[in-house]
Design a protein around this motif. Sequence first.
Motif, mmCIF file in Angstrom:
data_model
loop_
_atom_site.group_PDB
_atom_site.id
_atom_site.type_symbol
_atom_site.label_atom_id
_atom_site.label_comp_id
_atom_site.label_asym_id
_atom_site.label_seq_id
_atom_site.Cartn_x
_atom_site.Cartn_y
_atom_site.Cartn_z
ATOM 1 N N GLU A 83 -4.623 17.235 -3.024
ATOM 2 C CA GLU A 83 -5.228 17.812 -1.826
ATOM 3 C C GLU A 83 -4.632 17.251 -0.530
ATOM 4 N N PHE A 84 -4.376 15.925 -0.501
ATOM 5 C CA PHE A 84 -3.986 15.384 0.814
ATOM 6 C C PHE A 84 -2.478 15.250 1.019
ATOM 7 N N VAL A 85 -1.691 15.199 -0.057
ATOM 8 C CA VAL A 85 -0.242 15.107 0.144
ATOM 9 C C VAL A 85 0.293 16.340 0.899
ATOM 10 N N PRO A 86 -0.169 17.559 0.533
ATOM 11 C CA PRO A 86 0.273 18.717 1.319
ATOM 12 C C PRO A 86 -0.091 18.603 2.810
ATOM 13 N N LEU A 87 -1.264 18.018 3.126
ATOM 14 C CA LEU A 87 -1.645 17.842 4.531
ATOM 15 C C LEU A 87 -0.720 16.839 5.214
ATOM 16 N N ALA A 88 -0.390 15.790 4.478
ATOM 17 C CA ALA A 88 0.512 14.774 5.039
ATOM 18 C C ALA A 88 1.922 15.337 5.210
ATOM 19 N N GLU A 89 2.256 16.333 4.386
ATOM 20 C CA GLU A 89 3.560 16.983 4.547
ATOM 21 C C GLU A 89 3.547 17.870 5.783
ATOM 22 N N GLN A 90 2.424 18.591 5.981
ATOM 23 C CA GLN A 90 2.334 19.461 7.158
ATOM 24 C C GLN A 90 2.428 18.669 8.455
ATOM 25 N N SER A 91 1.839 17.476 8.465
ATOM 26 C CA SER A 91 1.848 16.684 9.697
ATOM 27 C C SER A 91 3.104 15.829 9.821
ATOM 28 N N GLY A 92 3.881 15.771 8.748
ATOM 29 C CA GLY A 92 5.086 14.953 8.760
ATOM 30 C C GLY A 92 4.821 13.499 8.400
ATOM 31 N N GLN A 93 3.525 13.152 8.274
ATOM 32 C CA GLN A 93 3.150 11.770 7.961
ATOM 33 C C GLN A 93 3.630 11.297 6.599
ATOM 34 N N ILE A 94 3.957 12.233 5.716
ATOM 35 C CA ILE A 94 4.336 11.859 4.360
ATOM 36 C C ILE A 94 5.569 10.942 4.361
ATOM 37 N N VAL A 95 6.383 11.048 5.411
ATOM 38 C CA VAL A 95 7.577 10.204 5.469
ATOM 39 C C VAL A 95 7.165 8.735 5.596
ATOM 40 N N GLU A 96 6.234 8.484 6.519
ATOM 41 C CA GLU A 96 5.748 7.121 6.733
ATOM 42 C C GLU A 96 4.928 6.642 5.533
ATOM 43 N N ILE A 97 4.065 7.517 5.022
ATOM 44 C CA ILE A 97 3.241 7.159 3.860
ATOM 45 C C ILE A 97 4.133 6.891 2.649
ATOM 46 N N GLY A 98 5.119 7.752 2.469
ATOM 47 C CA GLY A 98 6.040 7.603 1.338
ATOM 48 C C GLY A 98 6.807 6.291 1.391
ATOM 49 N N GLU A 99 7.136 5.872 2.603
ATOM 50 C CA GLU A 99 7.842 4.607 2.771
ATOM 51 C C GLU A 99 6.929 3.439 2.369
ATOM 52 N N TRP A 100 5.676 3.560 2.770
ATOM 53 C CA TRP A 100 4.681 2.549 2.382
ATOM 54 C C TRP A 100 4.540 2.501 0.858
ATOM 55 N N VAL A 101 4.480 3.677 0.230
ATOM 56 C CA VAL A 101 4.360 3.757 -1.232
ATOM 57 C C VAL A 101 5.538 3.040 -1.892
ATOM 58 N N LEU A 102 6.733 3.309 -1.395
ATOM 59 C CA LEU A 102 7.926 2.684 -1.989
ATOM 60 C C LEU A 102 7.862 1.163 -1.879
ATOM 61 N N GLY A 103 7.452 0.666 -0.711
ATOM 62 C CA GLY A 103 7.341 -0.776 -0.513
ATOM 63 C C GLY A 103 6.305 -1.393 -1.443
ATOM 64 N N GLU A 104 5.122 -0.768 -1.495
ATOM 65 C CA GLU A 104 4.048 -1.251 -2.371
ATOM 66 C C GLU A 104 4.482 -1.289 -3.819
ATOM 67 N N ALA A 105 5.099 -0.189 -4.268
ATOM 68 C CA ALA A 105 5.503 -0.072 -5.672
ATOM 69 C C ALA A 105 6.533 -1.149 -6.012
ATOM 70 N N CYS A 106 7.453 -1.412 -5.092
ATOM 71 C CA CYS A 106 8.465 -2.448 -5.337
ATOM 72 C C CYS A 106 7.824 -3.834 -5.394
ATOM 73 N N ARG A 107 6.845 -4.068 -4.526
ATOM 74 C CA ARG A 107 6.177 -5.376 -4.550
ATOM 75 C C ARG A 107 5.363 -5.563 -5.832
ATOM 76 N N MET A 108 4.719 -4.483 -6.310
ATOM 77 C CA MET A 108 3.973 -4.560 -7.575
ATOM 78 C C MET A 108 4.929 -4.878 -8.720
ATOM 79 N N LEU A 109 6.105 -4.238 -8.699
ATOM 80 C CA LEU A 109 7.101 -4.472 -9.741
ATOM 81 C C LEU A 109 7.510 -5.950 -9.755
ATOM 82 N N ASN A 110 7.692 -6.505 -8.572
ATOM 83 C CA ASN A 110 8.006 -7.932 -8.449
ATOM 84 C C ASN A 110 6.948 -8.809 -9.082
ATOM 85 N N ARG A 111 5.687 -8.488 -8.763
ATOM 86 C CA ARG A 111 4.588 -9.296 -9.297
ATOM 87 C C ARG A 111 4.526 -9.170 -10.814
ATOM 88 N N ALA A 112 4.752 -7.959 -11.329
ATOM 89 C CA ALA A 112 4.726 -7.752 -12.779
ATOM 90 C C ALA A 112 5.846 -8.545 -13.449
#
Length: 291
Positions: A75-104
């Motif tokens: 529901e909300f990813v399409p809204l974030a795409e419409q506003s262009g925010q998905i770029v910033e959110i996606g960058e956050w996701v990538l950072g978080e996912a990489c940090r989780m991988l480090n911890r694992a």
Amino acid sequence: QAKAAGGNRIASYAEDGMAHVHRTEELRSALRHALSANALSLRYQPLYESSGALRGFEALLRWRHPKLGDISPAEFVPLAEQSGQIVEIGEWVLGEACRMLNRAEAKGLRQLVMSVNLSPLQLRAPGFVESLQHILDRTGTRPESLELEITESMMIDADDSMNTVLYRLRGMGIRIALDDFGVGYASLTYLRKLPLHTLKLDRSFIRHIGEQSAEHVIVRAMISLVHQLGFEVVAEGVETEDQFRLLREWGCNFYQGYLLAGPLEEEAVGAHLLKHACRVFRAPCDERVAV
Ligand code: C2E
Ligand code: MG
Ligand code: MG
Ligand code: MG
């Protein structure tokens, strides 16, 4: 009387329509602050090999709205795409996912692959490759341990520049997966044009393979096709023992689905790996799962 009922129905459709518009507007405006309000989080769904060894995780985005509760990314990813925010959110996701991988990895899980969903807007955003390189450097992530998931539908109207970005990513050593394979685009010729490592069979195919159905034949043939093209196959949405057994028989490489595990909070990953993985595979657990 019938007319009155019909009239009411129309009124209630109109109200539903209003409620929907209202909800969308409310989500849209709250989404602007979701990232800064720490309202976004990730879940991690394990992927397993046939042997029962952990292949890695898919990072899945969650948003908890202060009043409306948990909102699905569908529901909300399409809204974030419409506003262009998905770029910033996606960058956050990538950072978080990489940090989780480090911890694992620090806890002893090695050679994992972290899969992250990508929006087409991210591939088109200027500086995406550089910002991703920056994230990898900053988090000390091996590029081979990151897999970016793109969808067929996003490649339908892909321009050359998107393809160029994908080839640059592959050149860095990052893995590329085609998500929801089989539902978006009928032509198979483009499979040769994309720099792919992995194909993820959409769960709509997996759902019916237990029966004597067309899906039975299709999935079997798709696995063989994907292997002949030199890619690995992930089955999405594996929910039953029957599905799992058949897919294993047909040589599927990796499995993801509620039978094995749903999307987990990071804190729950260790306990899951200890308790549940061995149950499904009925085999001695790989030492890597002992967190
Ligand atoms: P997807 O990438 O195809 O992700 C798989 C979806 O299937 C997830 O839904 C997951 O929770 C669900 N799933 C996993 N196993 C099973 C199963 O056995 N049965 C069933 N019925 N479902 C299963 P989720 O988390 O709601 O995500 C929905 C979609 O939202 C994702 O589909 C993806 O397209 C998008 N998405 C999620 N996170 C992100 C993100 O960080 N960025 C972007 N751009 N899109 C995201
Ligand atoms: Mg995905
Ligand atoms: Mg998928
Ligand atoms: Mg899917």
